[in-house]
Design a protein around this motif. Structure first.
Motif, short mmCIF file in Angstrom:
data_model
loop_
_atom_site.label_atom_id
_atom_site.label_comp_id
_atom_site.label_asym_id
_atom_site.label_seq_id
_atom_site.Cartn_x
_atom_site.Cartn_y
_atom_site.Cartn_z
N GLY A 1 -4.81 -7.61 3.35
CA GLY A 1 -5.52 -8.66 2.61
C GLY A 1 -5.21 -8.60 1.12
O GLY A 1 -5.05 -9.63 0.46
N ALA A 2 -5.08 -7.37 0.61
CA ALA A 2 -4.80 -7.20 -0.82
C ALA A 2 -3.43 -7.76 -1.18
O ALA A 2 -3.17 -8.12 -2.33
CB ALA A 2 -4.89 -5.73 -1.19
N THR A 3 -2.53 -7.86 -0.17
CA THR A 3 -1.22 -8.46 -0.45
C THR A 3 -1.19 -9.94 -0.04
O THR A 3 -0.13 -10.55 0.03
CB THR A 3 -0.07 -7.70 0.25
N ALA B 1 7.66 -19.05 10.96
CA ALA B 1 8.40 -17.78 10.83
C ALA B 1 8.19 -17.11 9.47
O ALA B 1 8.09 -15.89 9.37
CB ALA B 1 9.89 -18.03 11.10
N ALA B 2 8.10 -17.91 8.39
CA ALA B 2 7.94 -17.33 7.05
C ALA B 2 6.61 -16.55 6.97
O ALA B 2 6.54 -15.49 6.32
CB ALA B 2 7.96 -18.43 5.99
N GLU B 3 5.58 -17.04 7.64
CA GLU B 3 4.28 -16.35 7.61
C GLU B 3 4.33 -15.07 8.45
O GLU B 3 3.71 -14.06 8.10
CB GLU B 3 3.17 -17.29 8.12
N ILE B 4 5.08 -15.11 9.54
CA ILE B 4 5.22 -13.90 10.37
C ILE B 4 5.94 -12.83 9.54
O ILE B 4 5.57 -11.66 9.54
CB ILE B 4 6.03 -14.21 11.67
N ALA B 5 6.98 -13.25 8.81
CA ALA B 5 7.72 -12.29 7.96
C ALA B 5 6.78 -11.70 6.92
O ALA B 5 6.81 -10.47 6.66
CB ALA B 5 8.90 -12.99 7.30
N MET B 6 5.92 -12.52 6.31
CA MET B 6 4.99 -12.00 5.30
C MET B 6 3.97 -11.05 5.94
O MET B 6 3.62 -10.01 5.37
CB MET B 6 4.26 -13.14 4.60
N ALA B 7 3.51 -11.38 7.14
CA ALA B 7 2.54 -10.52 7.82
C ALA B 7 3.17 -9.16 8.14
O ALA B 7 2.54 -8.11 7.93
CB ALA B 7 2.06 -11.19 9.11
N LEU B 8 4.43 -9.18 8.60
CA LEU B 8 5.08 -7.91 8.93
C LEU B 8 5.32 -7.08 7.67
O LEU B 8 5.13 -5.85 7.67
CB LEU B 8 6.40 -8.19 9.67
N GLY B 9 5.69 -7.75 6.59
CA GLY B 9 5.88 -7.05 5.31
C GLY B 9 4.57 -6.40 4.86
O GLY B 9 4.54 -5.23 4.45
N ALA B 10 3.48 -7.16 4.96
CA ALA B 10 2.17 -6.65 4.54
C ALA B 10 1.75 -5.48 5.43
O ALA B 10 1.18 -4.48 4.96
CB ALA B 10 1.13 -7.77 4.61
N LEU B 11 2.05 -5.59 6.74
CA LEU B 11 1.68 -4.51 7.67
C LEU B 11 2.47 -3.24 7.34
O LEU B 11 1.90 -2.14 7.27
CB LEU B 11 1.94 -4.96 9.11
N ASP B 12 3.78 -3.40 7.12
CA ASP B 12 4.61 -2.23 6.82
C ASP B 12 4.10 -1.53 5.56
O ASP B 12 4.00 -0.29 5.52
CB ASP B 12 6.08 -2.65 6.64
N GLU B 13 3.74 -2.32 4.56
CA GLU B 13 3.23 -1.73 3.32
C GLU B 13 1.88 -1.03 3.57
O GLU B 13 1.66 0.08 3.10
CB GLU B 13 3.03 -2.86 2.30
N ALA B 14 1.04 -1.68 4.37
CA ALA B 14 -0.30 -1.11 4.64
C ALA B 14 -0.20 0.19 5.43
O ALA B 14 -1.03 1.09 5.27
CB ALA B 14 -1.14 -2.13 5.41
N LEU B 15 0.82 0.28 6.30
CA LEU B 15 0.93 1.48 7.15
C LEU B 15 1.72 2.60 6.47
O LEU B 15 1.74 3.73 6.95
CB LEU B 15 1.61 1.12 8.48
N SER B 16 2.38 2.28 5.33
CA SER B 16 3.27 3.30 4.73
C SER B 16 2.47 4.32 3.89
O SER B 16 1.36 4.07 3.48
CB SER B 16 4.31 2.62 3.85
N ALA C 1 -8.14 0.25 11.79
CA ALA C 1 -7.75 -1.15 11.64
C ALA C 1 -8.40 -1.81 10.42
O ALA C 1 -7.77 -2.62 9.73
CB ALA C 1 -8.10 -1.92 12.91
N GLY C 2 -9.65 -1.47 10.15
CA GLY C 2 -10.35 -2.08 9.02
C GLY C 2 -9.64 -1.78 7.71
O GLY C 2 -9.47 -2.67 6.86
N VAL C 3 -9.20 -0.53 7.56
CA VAL C 3 -8.50 -0.13 6.33
C VAL C 3 -7.15 -0.85 6.25
O VAL C 3 -6.76 -1.37 5.19
CB VAL C 3 -8.31 1.41 6.31
N VAL C 4 -6.45 -0.89 7.37
CA VAL C 4 -5.13 -1.54 7.39
C VAL C 4 -5.26 -3.02 7.04
O VAL C 4 -4.51 -3.57 6.22
CB VAL C 4 -4.46 -1.36 8.78
#
Ligand code: PLP
Length: 358
Positions: free
Chosen positions: A309-311, A343-358, A301-304
């Motif tokens: 955070g970087a995004t 909703a716009a912040e949730i969309a950004m969080a999901l985008g950042a998560l997808d990028e972090a997990l890819s 989780a720390g790395v993710v």
């Protein structure tokens, strides 16, 4: 030249770490469960109206007027209310009022990170008891500790899940010490524990205006309990603890802006539903949340979180949690806690998560 100071704090205090969260500014900060929609208009109006008669005089001694508003809101007598500088203060004050050096504080684990620190600062010994696989309190293990103070948090931070009524009552019926139920997030949940106060004179409920009420910067918390418990906490609190502006702004919200609070709680619940659904679509085993954040078990989780955070999106990371649920076993004890927002912040969080997990 900087002088070295030969005076050390007391020995048991020295190795308590300073609470030092990441204080960088992120475009989307979903790390601290504050109100992402802002603050009630009546409170903002009160800030703007501050004159010298507010800033040059002491506030009321024990927040008498605000207490009456809080008592009305909670449906109890004002002798059952104490205010503090945030609910952090209510917790710390009650530890100070009820714990003798060396006494045990039993707490659910994981839960509010300040509890081990407040325990140690007050000379108390904190005993964490992991949650059960259904994210409930392990009532029998908690009771077996025969603690001077039991700390429960419902709905719980960071898991988001409420504790069951059965577990809470089991603990209250068998505890000889003070039982605290931290309801920092109760405004986002169904039901609360106030009705238990008349049945259990050893119960203290702590609450805050930092979350649903959008007033984290004002530092207003309150406790609800039997008048004798409240009197002990109030003695520990002492006079003039809230600033005059915090009292005025908070009071104005109870008089005028409860509809604002309710409307934004509804928005937070909608966002929570959306975020939970999207995370589950990604095969993340999210427990049902009754708060304004969502608990997402993910490995490393720390790395993710650092990648997110970087995004530009800040979330809270936990590693090494007890692996009491299937989700936490799969993530090897790692999890993110993501606050909800528009909703716009949730969309950004999901985008950042997808990028972090890819
Ligand atoms: C469970 C819980 N209790 C208490 C607090 C303290 O809140 P405050 O001191 O802002 O009232 C927090 C803050 O995050 C929390 O999550």
């Amino acid at each position: 030249m900087v002088m070295t100071n030969p005076l050390s704090p007391r020995a048991s205090y020295g190795d308590i770490k300073l609470y030092a969260p990441d204080s960088r500014v992120y475009p989307v900060d979903l790390s601290d469960n504050t109100n992402r929609w802002g603050a009630p208009p009546a409170a903002l109006r009160e800030f703007r109206s501050v004159g010298h008669e507010i800033s040059s005089r002491y506030p009321s001694v024990y927040s008498e007027e605000l207490k009456r508003a809080l008592a009305d809101f909670a449906g109890v007598d004002e002798s059952m209310i104490v205010t503090g500088c945030g609910s952090d203060d209510i917790l710390d004050l009650s530890f100070r009022a009820f714990g003798e050096t060396g006494d045990v504080v039993a707490m659910i684990e994981p839960s509010f990170v300040m509890i081990p620190a407040f325990s140690r600062m007050n000379g108390l010994r904190c005993e964490p008891v992991p949650l059960t696989s259904t994210y409930d309190a392990d009532a029998e293990r908690i009771v077996a500790l025969d603690a001077r103070i039991v700390y429960l948090c419902s709905p719980n931070n960071p898991t988001g899940a409420p504790l069951s009524r059965a577990a809470i009552e089991f603990i209250l019926e068998r505890s000889r010490g003070l039982v605290i139920i931290d309801e920092a997030y109760v405004d986002f949940a169904i039901g609360n524990a106030v009705d238990l106060v008349s049945r259990f004179p050893n119960l203290l409920i702590s609450r805050t205006l930092s979350k649903a009420f959008g007033l984290a910067g004002l530092r207003v918390g309150y406790g609800i309990g039997n008048p004798s418990i409240i009197a002990a906490v109030e003695k520990s609190r002492g006079p003039f603890k809230l600033t005059a502006i915090a009292e005025r702004a908070a009071h104005a919200v109870f008089m005028e802006d409860l509809p604002w609070v309710r409307e934004h709680v509804t928005l937070a619940i909608e966002s929570r539903t959306l975020l939970t659904r999207e995370l589950r679509k990604r095969s993340i085993d999210v427990p049902e949340s009754a708060t304004n954040f969502v608990f997402a078990p993910v490995a490393n989780a720390g790395v993710v979180a650092a990648r997110m955070g970087a995004t530009g999106v800040a979330v809270r990371a936990y590693d090494g949690l007890p692996q009491f649920s299937p989700g936490l076993r799969a993530s090897l004890g790692g999890a993110l806690r993501i606050s909800v927002g528009p909703a716009a912040e949730i969309a950004m969080a999901l985008g950042a998560l997808d990028e972090a997990l890819s």
